[in-house]
Write a protein that holds these residues in place. Structure first.
Motif, mmCIF file in Angstrom:
data_model
loop_
_atom_site.group_PDB
_atom_site.id
_atom_site.type_symbol
_atom_site.label_atom_id
_atom_site.label_comp_id
_atom_site.label_asym_id
_atom_site.label_seq_id
_atom_site.Cartn_x
_atom_site.Cartn_y
_atom_site.Cartn_z
ATOM 1 N N GLU A 63 0.783 -1.066 -0.043
ATOM 2 C CA GLU A 63 -0.083 0.091 0.036
ATOM 3 C C GLU A 63 0.828 1.230 0.070
ATOM 4 O O GLU A 63 1.933 1.244 0.718
ATOM 5 C CB GLU A 63 -0.983 0.018 1.028
ATOM 6 N N VAL A 65 2.127 5.059 0.855
ATOM 7 C CA VAL A 65 2.053 5.756 2.296
ATOM 8 C C VAL A 65 0.892 6.770 2.132
ATOM 9 O O VAL A 65 0.314 7.049 2.990
ATOM 10 C CB VAL A 65 3.415 6.581 2.220
ATOM 11 N N THR A 66 0.379 7.322 1.043
ATOM 12 C CA THR A 66 -0.621 8.187 0.929
ATOM 13 C C THR A 66 -1.899 7.763 0.903
ATOM 14 O O THR A 66 -2.880 8.534 1.096
ATOM 15 C CB THR A 66 -0.491 8.918 -0.450
ATOM 16 N N GLY A 67 -2.352 6.449 1.092
ATOM 17 C CA GLY A 67 -3.245 5.682 0.931
ATOM 18 C C GLY A 67 -3.845 5.474 -0.168
ATOM 19 O O GLY A 67 -5.103 4.996 -0.435
ATOM 20 N N ALA A 68 -3.334 6.145 -1.272
ATOM 21 C CA ALA A 68 -3.588 5.912 -2.782
ATOM 22 C C ALA A 68 -3.247 4.791 -3.361
ATOM 23 O O ALA A 68 -2.315 4.167 -2.690
ATOM 24 C CB ALA A 68 -3.234 7.188 -3.604
ATOM 25 N N ASP A 165 2.593 8.064 -5.968
ATOM 26 C CA ASP A 165 1.552 6.859 -5.855
ATOM 27 C C ASP A 165 0.937 6.614 -7.325
ATOM 28 O O ASP A 165 1.268 7.309 -8.238
ATOM 29 C CB ASP A 165 0.527 6.984 -4.596
#
Length: 182
Positions: A63, A65-68, A165
């Motif tokens: 995944e 780091v940005t959550g994207a 991302d």
């Protein structure tokens, strides 16, 4: 009594001389910074040592780091990398522009670090004036990094790209002119 006094004196002398021998206690600062007679300093507190890493060596994250979503290398990524590289080199290869305008137009393609680096570059030092062929992705060391070669009238320029991302656009980390050029 005399023998006891001689024995005590010899013991005191041995202890005093023991401090003068290598490896023995040496005078030095105490905990409050003042000299101590024995020089014995308090033993240091133990430093915590992190445990050894468990599992396999670090691979690409599952995944971002940005959550994207994590980016992938596919034809769409390559097309985007080539397009950003070409557009950035077109903006970079304009030595006749005033420095402020040149930087404003180039900076939209740059990472924040590259903006700090390129703000001081004088465009008049750039020999290239135009892109002469289609850019080519020549290295894909990670889904977050790419190197693209862009042919110009002054030689091949290497463009180093990065992205955060999947949905984030490629940005230029560095434009490397042909060897021997500024």
């Amino acid at each position: 009594m005399r023998a006891g006094a001689v024995g005590a004196g010899a013991l005191a002398l041995a202890l005093a001389l023991g401090g003068c021998l290598p490896g023995g206690p040496q005078p030095g600062p105490g905990p409050d910074g003042t000299a101590t007679a024995t020089g014995a300093a308090p033993s240091p507190s133990p430093v915590p040592v992190p445990p050894p890493p468990a599992g396999e060596p670090m691979d690409e994250p599952k995944e971002a780091v940005t959550g994207a979503p994590v980016p992938v290398w596919d034809e769409t990524s390559r097309v985007q990398a080539r397009r950003v590289s070409e557009d950035a080199v077109r903006a970079w290869a304009r030595p006749d522009l005033p420095a402020a305008r040149w930087f404003d137009e180039l900076s939209v393609f740059l990472t924040p670090t590259a903006r700090r680096d390129y703000q001081w570059l004088q465009p008049s030092s750039i020999l290239a004036r135009k892109v002469t062929a289609e850019p080519e992705v020549v290295d894909e060391p990670s889904v977050y990094l790419a190197r693209v070669d862009v042919a110009t009238d002054a030689g091949t320029v290497q463009v180093l790209l990065s992205r955060q991302d999947g949905p984030t656009a490629w940005l230029v980390e560095r434009i490397v002119p042909p060897e021997g050029q500024a």
